[in-house]
Design an enzyme around this catalytic site. Sequence first.
Site, PDB file in Angstrom:
ATOM      1  N   HIS A  10      35.971 -22.423   3.184  1.00  0.00           N
ATOM      2  CA  HIS A  10      35.137 -21.254   2.876  1.00  0.00           C
ATOM      3  C   HIS A  10      33.709 -21.700   2.562  1.00  0.00           C
ATOM      4  O   HIS A  10      33.492 -22.839   2.123  1.00  0.00           O
ATOM      5  CB  HIS A  10      35.689 -20.512   1.657  1.00  0.00           C
ATOM      6  CG  HIS A  10      36.948 -19.759   1.914  1.00  0.00           C
ATOM      7  ND1 HIS A  10      37.316 -18.674   1.158  1.00  0.00           N
ATOM      8  CD2 HIS A  10      37.936 -19.927   2.835  1.00  0.00           C
ATOM      9  CE1 HIS A  10      38.468 -18.207   1.594  1.00  0.00           C
ATOM     10  NE2 HIS A  10      38.872 -18.957   2.604  1.00  0.00           N
ATOM     11  N   GLU A  67      31.752 -20.901   0.096  1.00  0.00           N
ATOM     12  CA  GLU A  67      31.540 -21.261  -1.307  1.00  0.00           C
ATOM     13  C   GLU A  67      32.044 -22.667  -1.607  1.00  0.00           C
ATOM     14  O   GLU A  67      31.374 -23.437  -2.305  1.00  0.00           O
ATOM     15  CB  GLU A  67      32.277 -20.283  -2.240  1.00  0.00           C
ATOM     16  CG  GLU A  67      31.856 -18.845  -2.104  1.00  0.00           C
ATOM     17  CD  GLU A  67      32.737 -18.039  -1.159  1.00  0.00           C
ATOM     18  OE1 GLU A  67      32.975 -16.855  -1.468  1.00  0.00           O
ATOM     19  OE2 GLU A  67      33.179 -18.568  -0.121  1.00  0.00           O
ATOM     20  N   CYS A  83      36.671 -14.822  -3.006  1.00  0.00           N
ATOM     21  CA  CYS A  83      38.118 -14.671  -3.111  1.00  0.00           C
ATOM     22  C   CYS A  83      38.603 -15.409  -4.370  1.00  0.00           C
ATOM     23  O   CYS A  83      37.837 -16.153  -4.987  1.00  0.00           O
ATOM     24  CB  CYS A  83      38.790 -15.244  -1.863  1.00  0.00           C
ATOM     25  SG  CYS A  83      38.760 -17.042  -1.766  1.00  0.00           S
ATOM     26  N   CYS A  95      37.984 -19.240  -4.302  1.00  0.00           N
ATOM     27  CA  CYS A  95      36.583 -19.624  -4.510  1.00  0.00           C
ATOM     28  C   CYS A  95      36.149 -19.393  -5.954  1.00  0.00           C
ATOM     29  O   CYS A  95      35.396 -20.194  -6.512  1.00  0.00           O
ATOM     30  CB  CYS A  95      35.686 -18.890  -3.525  1.00  0.00           C
ATOM     31  SG  CYS A  95      35.944 -19.464  -1.815  1.00  0.00           S
TER      32      CYS A  95
END
Length: 145
Positions: free
Chosen positions: A46, A48, A76, A79
Amino acid sequence: MKAALRCAQTALSEGEVPIGAVVVCEGKIISRGHNRRTKKQIATAHAEIEAIEKACKKLKSWRIPECELYVTLEPCPMCMGAVLNARIKKVYFGAYEAKGRSLTRELATSNLLNHTVETEGGVMEKECSEILSDFFSDMRRREKV
């Protein structure tokens, strides 16, 4: 957030879901990230996570409490876990997770790991939402053909 949107554009150009993130320390961007799940075939790739990992390496510490994270989509739970672990002070996000699965506020204020995180949503929300909406509309259109 403009820099995070540029990262999202990079993800889009690579065929990824267009989500971008930057870590800021003392008013300067120290790392950038964008989604790479499809390219890497790794669930944790991801934006992040990428930005946080780069920031930790740059600062030579897994704790970066002087830093802030800017991300184009509400993080999410995975993260947010990384944010809490890194002791990031504040998260700014653009688009809200429309399906309400993020738990951002709940995780940020839960005092997990003896740390809470400030959050601010809706930063450049229109621009952040549009790039995602356009991506998924295009994807659905291609799938129909």
